[in-house]
Design a protein around this motif. Structure first.
Motif, short mmCIF file in Angstrom:
data_model
loop_
_atom_site.label_atom_id
_atom_site.label_comp_id
_atom_site.label_asym_id
_atom_site.label_seq_id
_atom_site.Cartn_x
_atom_site.Cartn_y
_atom_site.Cartn_z
N VAL A 127 -20.41 3.18 -47.97
CA VAL A 127 -19.00 3.50 -48.19
C VAL A 127 -18.54 4.58 -47.22
CG1 VAL A 127 -18.93 2.76 -50.59
CG2 VAL A 127 -19.68 5.09 -50.05
N ASP A 128 -19.46 5.42 -46.75
CA ASP A 128 -19.09 6.43 -45.76
C ASP A 128 -18.59 5.78 -44.48
OD1 ASP A 128 -19.60 8.59 -47.36
OD2 ASP A 128 -21.65 8.88 -46.65
N ASP A 129 -19.16 4.63 -44.11
CA ASP A 129 -18.69 3.91 -42.93
C ASP A 129 -17.25 3.45 -43.13
OD1 ASP A 129 -21.18 4.19 -41.72
OD2 ASP A 129 -21.93 2.30 -42.52
N LEU A 130 -16.93 3.02 -44.34
CA LEU A 130 -15.56 2.58 -44.64
C LEU A 130 -14.60 3.77 -44.65
CD1 LEU A 130 -16.21 0.03 -47.53
CD2 LEU A 130 -15.48 -0.50 -45.20
N LEU A 131 -15.04 4.89 -45.18
CA LEU A 131 -14.17 6.08 -45.23
C LEU A 131 -13.82 6.57 -43.83
CD1 LEU A 131 -15.85 7.94 -48.21
CD2 LEU A 131 -13.49 7.11 -48.15
N ARG A 132 -14.72 6.33 -42.88
CA ARG A 132 -14.44 6.77 -41.51
C ARG A 132 -13.28 5.99 -40.89
NH1 ARG A 132 -19.93 8.46 -41.34
NH2 ARG A 132 -20.78 6.35 -41.15
N ILE A 133 -13.12 4.72 -41.21
CA ILE A 133 -12.05 3.95 -40.59
C ILE A 133 -10.69 4.19 -41.24
CG2 ILE A 133 -13.63 2.17 -39.77
CD1 ILE A 133 -12.46 0.29 -41.89
N VAL A 134 -10.67 4.88 -42.39
CA VAL A 134 -9.38 5.23 -42.99
C VAL A 134 -8.98 6.67 -42.64
CG1 VAL A 134 -9.56 3.56 -44.84
CG2 VAL A 134 -10.41 5.86 -45.22
N ASN A 135 -9.75 7.27 -41.74
CA ASN A 135 -9.38 8.56 -41.13
C ASN A 135 -9.20 9.70 -42.13
OD1 ASN A 135 -9.22 7.28 -38.55
ND2 ASN A 135 -7.17 6.56 -39.05
N VAL A 136 -10.06 9.74 -43.14
CA VAL A 136 -10.01 10.87 -44.06
C VAL A 136 -10.38 12.14 -43.30
CG1 VAL A 136 -10.95 11.87 -46.18
CG2 VAL A 136 -10.65 9.39 -46.00
N PRO A 137 -9.49 13.13 -43.27
CA PRO A 137 -9.78 14.36 -42.51
C PRO A 137 -11.07 15.03 -42.99
CG PRO A 137 -7.47 14.29 -43.14
CD PRO A 137 -8.14 13.17 -43.89
N GLU A 138 -11.79 15.59 -42.04
CA GLU A 138 -13.04 16.27 -42.37
C GLU A 138 -12.79 17.39 -43.37
OE1 GLU A 138 -16.79 18.48 -40.10
OE2 GLU A 138 -15.16 17.56 -38.94
N GLY A 139 -13.60 17.43 -44.41
CA GLY A 139 -13.46 18.45 -45.44
C GLY A 139 -12.53 18.09 -46.57
N THR A 140 -11.77 16.99 -46.43
CA THR A 140 -10.85 16.58 -47.49
C THR A 140 -11.60 15.84 -48.58
OG1 THR A 140 -9.00 16.39 -45.94
CG2 THR A 140 -8.79 15.21 -48.02
N THR A 141 -11.44 16.28 -49.81
CA THR A 141 -12.11 15.61 -50.93
C THR A 141 -11.13 15.07 -51.95
OG1 THR A 141 -12.34 17.75 -52.07
CG2 THR A 141 -14.20 17.02 -50.70
N VAL A 142 -9.92 15.63 -52.01
CA VAL A 142 -8.93 15.20 -53.00
C VAL A 142 -7.67 14.72 -52.27
CG1 VAL A 142 -7.48 15.92 -54.95
CG2 VAL A 142 -9.80 16.83 -54.72
N PHE A 143 -7.16 13.55 -52.67
CA PHE A 143 -5.98 12.99 -52.00
C PHE A 143 -5.33 11.95 -52.90
CE2 PHE A 143 -9.70 10.51 -50.83
CZ PHE A 143 -9.27 9.20 -50.99
N ASN A 144 -4.12 11.53 -52.52
CA ASN A 144 -3.47 10.41 -53.21
C ASN A 144 -3.15 9.32 -52.20
OD1 ASN A 144 -1.14 11.19 -51.82
ND2 ASN A 144 -0.28 12.30 -53.57
N THR A 145 -2.54 8.25 -52.65
CA THR A 145 -2.31 7.12 -51.74
C THR A 145 -1.23 7.42 -50.70
OG1 THR A 145 -0.87 6.14 -53.45
CG2 THR A 145 -3.14 5.34 -53.32
N TRP A 147 1.60 0.50 -50.10
CA TRP A 147 0.95 -0.59 -50.83
C TRP A 147 -0.38 -0.96 -50.17
CZ3 TRP A 147 -0.13 -5.13 -48.33
CH2 TRP A 147 0.64 -5.44 -47.20
N VAL A 148 -0.48 -0.78 -48.87
CA VAL A 148 -1.76 -1.03 -48.17
C VAL A 148 -2.77 0.04 -48.60
CG1 VAL A 148 -2.92 -1.16 -45.94
CG2 VAL A 148 -0.63 -2.13 -46.21
N ALA A 149 -2.32 1.28 -48.64
CA ALA A 149 -3.19 2.38 -49.07
C ALA A 149 -3.67 2.19 -50.50
CB ALA A 149 -2.46 3.71 -48.92
N GLN A 150 -2.80 1.64 -51.36
CA GLN A 150 -3.18 1.40 -52.75
C GLN A 150 -4.29 0.36 -52.85
OE1 GLN A 150 0.77 0.46 -54.17
NE2 GLN A 150 1.10 2.51 -55.01
N LYS A 151 -4.22 -0.67 -52.01
CA LYS A 151 -5.29 -1.68 -52.00
C LYS A 151 -6.61 -1.07 -51.55
CE LYS A 151 -3.06 -6.16 -51.32
NZ LYS A 151 -3.00 -7.36 -50.43
N ILE A 152 -6.54 -0.22 -50.53
CA ILE A 152 -7.75 0.41 -50.01
C ILE A 152 -8.35 1.34 -51.07
CG2 ILE A 152 -8.62 2.06 -48.30
CD1 ILE A 152 -6.63 0.84 -46.32
#
Length: 228
Positions: free
Chosen positions: A166-184, A196-201
């Motif tokens: 899942v870490d490989d998948l998280l890399r392609i959605v560009n989650v900023p380094e150090g970010t642990t909490v977020f919304n769509t 709506w694309v973010a909600q699917k992801i």
């Protein structure tokens, strides 16, 4: 439906030849299953259609074998026209549409019971294809297309992406380094796509146990990234 099977089979056959070491290593019978290719001790399944079609098969194979599922995403399409099936190409042009690696989430929604798995590699080749169209003999309704897709073939592989966790998948959605909490909304801004694309992801990542829902606010659901 016949045209759809032709489209899928053509691309499938060409990709199979790309991944199999030789002809003898294709269409290998293994128990109740026929495997597209065998390379060393790894089984290879080429899936041009939905991943849901091989979900149960993959689960059973993974219990004993290493499996590589190859799921192509169309990066570019060359549209070619012919007057009849098997006829000469009369014209061609590049479609302005471009595919994106994020499209892999469209299928992973139906593959969350399989991925991730320690014996599984999901490989996504970004492919350029040629789509051959021929005139449609019967056209019903104003919105029906005046052509039918006779075939889709592989022109080239632009790049490939491997996903093992899942870490490989998280890399392609560009989650900023150090970010642990977020919304769509945050996720939509990181990938530059509609919410709506973010909600699917987010839905897919949640069902893969990569993120947890920790709160529900007016701004939307709050997710927390799980520790590796």
């Amino acid at each position: 439906m016949a045209a759809e099977r032709t489209l899928e089979t053509s691309l499938h056959q060409q990709l199979k030849r790309c991944y199999a070491p030789d002809e003898a290593s294709t269409e290998v019978v293994l128990g109740d299953y026929r495997i597209d290719a065998l390379r060393d001790d790894e089984l290879i399944e080429i899936q041009c259609a939905s991943l849901s079609a091989i979900r149960d098969k993959s689960q059973k194979l993974l219990a004993r074998h290493k499996l590589r599922v190859v799921k192509p995403v169309v990066w570019r399409t060359r549209i070619a026209k012919a007057k009849q099936a098997g006829g000469a190409i009369t014209s061609s042009r590049m479609s302005p549409k471009r595919g994106d690696i994020l499209e892999v989430f469209e299928d992973l929604i139906y593959f969350t019971r399989v991925f991730p798995h320690p014996n599984l590699v999901l490989e996504v080749p970004m492919v350029q294809v040629i789509e051959t169209r021929i005139p449609c003999k019967r056209r019903r309704g104003r919105r029906r297309k005046d052509y039918t897709v006779h075939d889709v073939g592989l022109e080239s592989i632009e790049s490939t992406h491997e996903f093992r966790s899942v870490d490989d998948l998280l890399r392609i959605v560009n989650v900023p380094e150090g970010t642990t909490v977020f919304n769509t909304s945050d996720l939509a801004s990181w990938i530059d796509r509609p919410r709506w694309v973010a909600q699917k992801i987010a839905y897919t990542l949640k069902h893969m146990s990569a993120i947890d829902m920790v709160a529900r606010r007016r701004s939307g659901i709050i997710y927390e990234r799980k520790a590796a």
